[in-house]
Write a protein that holds these residues in place. Sequence first.
Motif, PDB file in Angstrom:
ATOM      1  N   UNK A 146       0.718  -1.271   0.027  1.00 45.24           N
ATOM      2  CA  UNK A 146       0.215   0.065   0.050  1.00 45.24           C
ATOM      3  C   UNK A 146       0.896   1.261  -0.042  1.00 45.24           C
ATOM      4  N   UNK A 147       1.381   1.547  -1.277  1.00 47.38           N
ATOM      5  CA  UNK A 147       2.242   2.806  -1.342  1.00 47.38           C
ATOM      6  C   UNK A 147       1.480   3.731  -2.271  1.00 47.38           C
ATOM      7  N   UNK A 148       2.222   4.899  -2.412  1.00 45.57           N
ATOM      8  CA  UNK A 148       1.474   5.887  -3.312  1.00 45.57           C
ATOM      9  C   UNK A 148       1.737   5.589  -4.730  1.00 45.57           C
ATOM     10  N   UNK A 149       3.066   4.674  -5.061  1.00 43.63           N
ATOM     11  CA  UNK A 149       3.109   4.255  -6.641  1.00 43.63           C
ATOM     12  C   UNK A 149       2.331   3.281  -6.708  1.00 43.63           C
ATOM     13  N   UNK A 150       1.741   2.411  -6.013  1.00 39.78           N
ATOM     14  CA  UNK A 150       0.908   1.130  -6.146  1.00 39.78           C
ATOM     15  C   UNK A 150      -0.539   1.846  -6.519  1.00 39.78           C
ATOM     16  N   UNK A 151      -0.991   2.905  -5.718  1.00 40.34           N
ATOM     17  CA  UNK A 151      -2.050   3.347  -6.148  1.00 40.34           C
ATOM     18  C   UNK A 151      -2.214   3.965  -7.178  1.00 40.34           C
ATOM     19  N   UNK A 152      -1.030   4.869  -7.667  1.00 45.50           N
ATOM     20  CA  UNK A 152      -1.108   5.678  -8.810  1.00 45.50           C
ATOM     21  C   UNK A 152      -1.481   4.614  -9.984  1.00 45.50           C
ATOM     22  N   UNK A 153      -0.518   3.395  -9.879  1.00 46.24           N
ATOM     23  CA  UNK A 153      -0.603   2.379 -10.970  1.00 46.24           C
ATOM     24  C   UNK A 153      -2.074   1.883 -11.196  1.00 46.24           C
ATOM     25  N   UNK A 154      -2.794   1.805  -9.979  1.00 42.38           N
ATOM     26  CA  UNK A 154      -3.972   0.946 -10.052  1.00 42.38           C
ATOM     27  C   UNK A 154      -4.888   2.142 -10.689  1.00 42.38           C
ATOM     28  N   UNK A 155      -4.775   3.456 -10.200  1.00 39.48           N
ATOM     29  CA  UNK A 155      -5.737   4.593 -10.793  1.00 39.48           C
ATOM     30  C   UNK A 155      -5.400   4.837 -12.168  1.00 39.48           C
ATOM     31  N   UNK A 156      -4.315   4.497 -12.576  1.00 39.85           N
ATOM     32  CA  UNK A 156      -3.908   4.915 -14.078  1.00 39.85           C
ATOM     33  C   UNK A 156      -4.578   3.988 -15.046  1.00 39.85           C
ATOM     34  N   UNK A 157      -4.851   2.776 -14.539  1.00 38.45           N
ATOM     35  CA  UNK A 157      -5.284   1.220 -15.347  1.00 38.45           C
ATOM     36  C   UNK A 157      -6.414   1.657 -16.059  1.00 38.45           C
ATOM     37  N   UNK A 158      -6.524   0.984 -17.178  1.00 35.46           N
ATOM     38  CA  UNK A 158      -7.825   0.931 -17.961  1.00 35.46           C
ATOM     39  C   UNK A 158      -8.221  -0.697 -17.728  1.00 35.46           C
ATOM     40  N   UNK A 159      -7.360  -1.543 -17.470  1.00 36.59           N
ATOM     41  CA  UNK A 159      -7.790  -2.629 -17.211  1.00 36.59           C
ATOM     42  C   UNK A 159      -6.965  -3.402 -16.109  1.00 36.59           C
ATOM     43  N   UNK A 160      -7.515  -3.867 -15.102  1.00 31.55           N
ATOM     44  CA  UNK A 160      -6.390  -4.593 -14.009  1.00 31.55           C
ATOM     45  C   UNK A 160      -6.831  -6.219 -14.288  1.00 31.55           C
ATOM     46  N   UNK A 161      -5.571  -6.890 -14.180  1.00 33.94           N
ATOM     47  CA  UNK A 161      -5.682  -8.300 -14.553  1.00 33.94           C
ATOM     48  C   UNK A 161      -5.237  -8.838 -13.224  1.00 33.94           C
ATOM     49  N   UNK A 162      -5.988  -9.394 -12.543  1.00 37.94           N
ATOM     50  CA  UNK A 162      -5.768 -10.228 -11.069  1.00 37.94           C
ATOM     51  C   UNK A 162      -5.026 -11.646 -11.685  1.00 37.94           C
ATOM     52  N   UNK A 163      -3.984 -11.792 -11.441  1.00 35.05           N
ATOM     53  CA  UNK A 163      -3.387 -12.982 -12.008  1.00 35.05           C
ATOM     54  C   UNK A 163      -3.184 -13.969 -10.970  1.00 35.05           C
ATOM     55  N   UNK A 164      -2.891 -15.369 -11.390  1.00 33.82           N
ATOM     56  CA  UNK A 164      -2.383 -16.419 -10.511  1.00 33.82           C
ATOM     57  C   UNK A 164      -3.483 -16.724  -9.356  1.00 33.82           C
ATOM     58  N   UNK A 165      -4.838 -16.370  -9.681  1.00 38.00           N
ATOM     59  CA  UNK A 165      -6.134 -16.659  -8.822  1.00 38.00           C
ATOM     60  C   UNK A 165      -5.997 -18.104  -8.272  1.00 38.00           C
ATOM     61  N   UNK A 174     -11.074  -2.249  -5.676  1.00 38.33           N
ATOM     62  CA  UNK A 174     -12.057  -1.319  -5.895  1.00 38.33           C
ATOM     63  C   UNK A 174     -11.902  -0.141  -5.086  1.00 38.33           C
ATOM     64  N   UNK A 175     -11.352  -0.264  -3.975  1.00 34.97           N
ATOM     65  CA  UNK A 175     -11.272   0.810  -2.906  1.00 34.97           C
ATOM     66  C   UNK A 175     -10.373   1.724  -3.538  1.00 34.97           C
ATOM     67  N   UNK A 176      -9.276   1.187  -4.153  1.00 40.46           N
ATOM     68  CA  UNK A 176      -8.223   2.316  -4.450  1.00 40.46           C
ATOM     69  C   UNK A 176      -8.320   2.657  -5.825  1.00 40.46           C
ATOM     70  N   UNK A 177      -8.871   1.839  -6.776  1.00 36.97           N
ATOM     71  CA  UNK A 177      -8.957   2.242  -8.222  1.00 36.97           C
ATOM     72  C   UNK A 177     -10.319   2.802  -8.574  1.00 36.97           C
ATOM     73  N   UNK A 178     -11.306   2.523  -7.957  1.00 38.86           N
ATOM     74  CA  UNK A 178     -12.562   2.725  -8.296  1.00 38.86           C
ATOM     75  C   UNK A 178     -13.049   1.578  -9.442  1.00 38.86           C
ATOM     76  N   UNK A 179     -14.213   1.861 -10.102  1.00 35.47           N
ATOM     77  CA  UNK A 179     -14.669   0.991 -10.989  1.00 35.47           C
ATOM     78  C   UNK A 179     -13.734   0.742 -12.249  1.00 35.47           C
ATOM     79  N   UNK A 180     -12.908   0.292 -12.220  1.00 38.55           N
ATOM     80  CA  UNK A 180     -12.089  -0.006 -13.203  1.00 38.55           C
ATOM     81  C   UNK A 180     -12.231  -1.604 -13.405  1.00 38.55           C
ATOM     82  N   UNK A 181     -12.405  -1.988 -15.011  1.00 38.41           N
ATOM     83  CA  UNK A 181     -12.668  -3.365 -15.307  1.00 38.41           C
ATOM     84  C   UNK A 181     -11.444  -4.201 -14.832  1.00 38.41           C
TER      85      UNK A 181
END
Length: 640
Positions: A144-163, A179-186
Amino acid sequence: MTTTPAAARRRLPLTVIGGFLGSGKTTLLNRWLRDAGGQRLAVLVNDFGALNIDAELIAANTGEAIALSNGCVCCQIGDDLSGALIEVLESPERFDAVVIEASGVSDPWRIAQLGRADPGLALDGVVVLVDASVARAQWRDALLTDTVERQLKAADLIVINKTDLVDDGERAALRAWIETVAGAVPQFETTAAQVPLPMLSGLALPQAARHRHPVGCGHEHEHDHEHEHEHEHEHEHEHEHGGRRGWPGVRRTGEVNYEVVLLPGDGIGPEVMVVGRRVLERALERAGIAVRITEIPCGGRYYLEHGRDWPEGSEEACAHADVVFLGAVGWPAPGGEGPVRMKDGRMAGWSPVLGNRARLDLYANIRPIRLLPGVRPRIHGRATNAWAPEKVDLVIVRENTEGLYAGMGGMLETSGEHVIATDTRVITRGASERVIRRAFELSRARGRGAPGDGCRRVTSISKSNVLHGCRLFEEVFERVGAGWPDIVRERVFVDSFAASLMVEPERYDVCVTTNLFGDILTDLGAVLQGGMGMAVGCNVGDEHGMFEPVHGSAPALAGRGTANPMGMVGAVSEGLRWLGGKRGDSALVLAADAIRDAVCAVVAQGTALTADLVGADAGRSTTEVGEAIVGALDRQLDGS
């Protein structure tokens, strides 16, 4: 080095791959490179990433080298990012697209800002990969760092890998955190990096992928009007390559890509299946996708001739198929005492319908209920505008394997007369939990909420004031729903819901209920769509899917050529969309969208509709409607 003004540069598509350490970025990039279809890619990779990228793949796809780093044809990013991109943009004719692989310590947010600001670049998308193991608390706290939050907020698509490495609770916690960090990103969940394949415009994410999700069925790929202007440059670029859909370029050749099973069945089932098959074959042919189609006879008429309701080996064929399409089953018994029944008392046609649901664990029956512009439901025998199309857009998710259809019960006979009949309703925590979770996933993926208020809402439908099974269902609903704080949950009694559905359908987003209630309510919901001929049923599980129109076999209409094929065509569209999402194949999703849009176009035009929609005098034949849909499909794919 002479610098060319940015405004004068040829625009190059830019895709950014961000993510955390170990999240699979280089696996994804290697896969994309293997499927690049001869495109010349400027691949910008950091030092860590260069160690894992296939150097031969890069050399085969980049054309001229821009720089050498760690022995690979790539460019080091980080502090040298701007200089590397400028060097690419100085000779844009050498490349078809730019791909940047950014590590966890790099900043995809900064790259994305550059891509949006530079006229020489057309930012096609930022993909951020998350290793599912970060759902474990010790990882999540550390990341939970600023860099990670910026990555998620910049995403057009978030892939949750190795589920596959985490359990359901951990996966739900991770989704909630994102969802809390990035909002409604697919979001797209996978056990390996299987993001949609490259498109003609480079490694651009297709428009459909921006609105995709891991759930099987529904209208989750609808256009997102809030971002329409933000991505106008993407659509302009697609036009440059001949086709507004950005249809995939060179695809696999020679081998069969998918196995498809068709179960035409009884009555009007074979008639609508002819249209469904033609639409399926035309769309896949245009997409360059090779399929092997196996058509299996089944149902009551087959039973009368062969003593079983489908051939031997049919179970295995359905289990082996990538997707199954069902027409309809059910045929009158020769003596007129109802449908043909087998020796065990089950209706002939049980095997391909309820049998497949049980064997393939198709635990969710998903019924999208949407009124298309141009459809006027018939009330009192007359077409009427009782409901506004923009007010009817919901989904009912029905548990599909137990309830009163679990097959537990029997009849007691005395003196040759049946005197007692029992049907035992079975509701289990496990079955309830997975279908309820599917409903919440679908609400989040749809994103747009209920038509009336835009609220993302899941409604549980039960009779908990009377039935023990419903009380258990609601208990599970509350527990599962607590993991989705962004989605409103409500509970409604089934009788109240039935009345409300007819007078305020705009109130609902996604609804979930038990088997029998869902069976009845979804058919009631079909009235909102213009009748059973427009309704689609999606039977999906974690591995398999079977898609069907829900109008039944209608023996009285068989052979007349008047059956509405749009439910069957809609089932084909939903089946391809489900399979495309499951396999990460954007071409299938685009084919599904084209079929859906073709149906919408035919309905809106209103000149080729069957009698159930426009009356006997104006009604067209099944074949004529099918021809109109195929013609509209061709126009969709040609971009005209």
